[in-house]
Design an enzyme around this catalytic site. Structure first.
Site, PDB file in Angstrom:
ATOM      1  N   GLY A 245      16.356  49.458 107.367  1.00 34.52           N
ATOM      2  CA  GLY A 245      17.039  50.614 107.945  1.00 34.52           C
ATOM      3  C   GLY A 245      18.535  50.503 107.693  1.00 34.52           C
ATOM      4  O   GLY A 245      18.996  49.608 106.995  1.00 34.52           O
TER       5      GLY A 245
ATOM      6  N   GLY B 188      23.716  46.257 110.634  1.00 26.02           N
ATOM      7  CA  GLY B 188      24.023  45.208 111.610  1.00 26.02           C
ATOM      8  C   GLY B 188      24.073  45.713 113.033  1.00 26.02           C
ATOM      9  O   GLY B 188      24.454  44.972 113.939  1.00 26.02           O
ATOM     10  N   GLY B 189      23.658  46.993 113.228  1.00 20.44           N
ATOM     11  CA  GLY B 189      23.573  47.529 114.591  1.00 20.44           C
ATOM     12  C   GLY B 189      22.657  46.672 115.458  1.00 20.44           C
ATOM     13  O   GLY B 189      22.859  46.553 116.671  1.00 20.44           O
ATOM     14  N   GLY B 190      21.670  46.069 114.829  1.00 23.78           N
ATOM     15  CA  GLY B 190      20.750  45.182 115.556  1.00 23.78           C
ATOM     16  C   GLY B 190      21.133  43.720 115.443  1.00 23.78           C
ATOM     17  O   GLY B 190      20.389  42.841 115.895  1.00 23.78           O
TER      18      GLY B 190
ATOM     19  N   GLU C 196      19.491  40.131 106.703  1.00 21.34           N
ATOM     20  CA  GLU C 196      19.185  41.373 105.969  1.00 21.34           C
ATOM     21  C   GLU C 196      19.875  41.374 104.601  1.00 21.34           C
ATOM     22  O   GLU C 196      19.275  41.772 103.601  1.00 21.34           O
ATOM     23  CB  GLU C 196      19.628  42.590 106.785  1.00 21.34           C
ATOM     24  CG  GLU C 196      18.742  42.833 107.996  1.00 21.34           C
ATOM     25  CD  GLU C 196      19.251  43.940 108.900  1.00 21.34           C
ATOM     26  OE1 GLU C 196      18.411  44.530 109.600  1.00 21.34           O
ATOM     27  OE2 GLU C 196      20.467  44.213 108.931  1.00 21.34           O
TER      28      GLU C 196
HETATM   29  C1  5RP Z   1      19.827  45.770 112.156  1.00 23.43           C
HETATM   30  C2  5RP Z   1      20.069  46.887 111.232  1.00 23.43           C
HETATM   31  C3  5RP Z   1      19.176  48.073 111.350  1.00 23.43           C
HETATM   32  O1  5RP Z   1      18.558  48.281 110.124  1.00 23.43           O
HETATM   33  C4  5RP Z   1      19.998  49.262 111.743  1.00 23.43           C
HETATM   34  O2  5RP Z   1      20.651  48.955 112.967  1.00 23.43           O
HETATM   35  C5  5RP Z   1      19.142  50.523 111.917  1.00 23.43           C
HETATM   36  O3  5RP Z   1      18.306  50.399 113.019  1.00 23.43           O
HETATM   37  P1  5RP Z   1      17.412  51.609 113.551  1.00 23.43           P
HETATM   38  O4  5RP Z   1      16.364  51.848 112.515  1.00 23.43           O
HETATM   39  O5  5RP Z   1      16.860  51.097 114.854  1.00 23.43           O
HETATM   40  O6  5RP Z   1      18.319  52.784 113.740  1.00 23.43           O
HETATM   41  O7  5RP Z   1      20.945  46.881 110.400  1.00 23.43           O
HETATM   42  O8  5RP Z   1      20.771  44.754 112.002  1.00 23.43           O
END
Ligand code: 5RP
Length: 228
Positions: free
Chosen positions: A84, A97-99, A105
């Site tokens: 994602g 990197g939101g997660g 990754e």
């Molecule tokens: C995690 C990421 C994710 O891919 C990104 O945050 C998108 O997440 P989502 O599909 O929940 O919107 O980079 O580190």
């Protein structure tokens, strides 16, 4: 169409790229979770595939779905990686990197020629940095020093705090995350390199020139963006 339907639509397009016998990298997040569900269905129907996860979240979901796991030690070259993103610009450059899983990754994405990104349309931006900061994974002892260095480059840098635990988010690699909000990112490639150069920074969430295809789900249906 709910946002979750848009994510499922993008995920269902990506899963069509998976062929019998492939070794694939699997990203992290809610959109990738939909992809893992579809992959699990295919495995239960007889597809043979091996997956390299990019986080504890993905490893757990893949195992729950019965998808066999492997590592980059056994398979340093991947047929395909699906992940994602938090932002996608028109050159298919990304903020991720939101997660908090950006380091694994980026490592996994670098192990393939075929990085497929799956998003809903809220992730499309004109310029990276429009909706969020650039996440940086940072060695804990260096976080303040890195924050000062980022502020010297004109960014507002915020130590990411979590839920379910007081204090900073600790990544799957035992590090902290700083979110660096730049007033403008005019040259993502130069900034990616510049950020890598700061001592204490393990990785940053700018993914420049890595993506082959982006599937975008929305109320209007599925859109495909390809590398020019
Ligand atoms: C995690 C990421 C994710 O891919 C990104 O945050 C998108 O997440 P989502 O599909 O929940 O919107 O980079 O580190």
């Amino acid at each position: 169409m709910a946002n979750s339907d848009a994510k499922r639509l993008a995920a269902s397009a990506a899963v069509k790229h998976v062929r019998d016998g492939m070794v694939i990298g699997v990203g992290t997040g809610s959109t990738v979770s939909c992809f893992i569900e579809f992959l699990g269905e295919m495995v239960r129907e007889g597809l043979r595939v091996l997956a390299v996860p990019t986080s504890y979240q993905s490893a757990i979901l893949l195992a729950e779905q019965g998808v066999p796991l492997t590592t980059l030690v056994e398979h340093p070259s991947l047929d395909l990686v699906v992940d994602g993103a938090d932002e996608v610009d028109s050159d298919l450059n990304l903020i991720k990197g939101g997660g908090g899983a950006l380091t694994q990754e980026k490592i996994v994405a670098s192990a393939t020629e075929h990085l497929i990104i799956i998003v809903d349309s809220s992730k499309l931006v004109k310029r990276l940095g429009e909706t969020r900061g650039v996440p940086l994974e940072v060695i804990p002892m260096a976080w303040k020093l890195v924050k000062i260095r980022l502020e010297g480059k004109g960014a507002k840098a915020v130590l990411r705090e979590g839920s379910g635990k007081v204090g900073p988010v600790v990544t799957d690699n035992g590090n902290f995350i700083l979110d660096a909000h730049f007033p403008e990112i005019s040259n993502p490639e130069a900034l990616e390199r510049e950020l890598k150069f700061i001592p204490g920074v393990v990785e940053n969430g700018l993914f420049v020139g890595m993506t082959e295809t982006v599937y975008v789900g929305s109320v209007e249906g599925l859109k495909v963006l390809r590398k020019k």
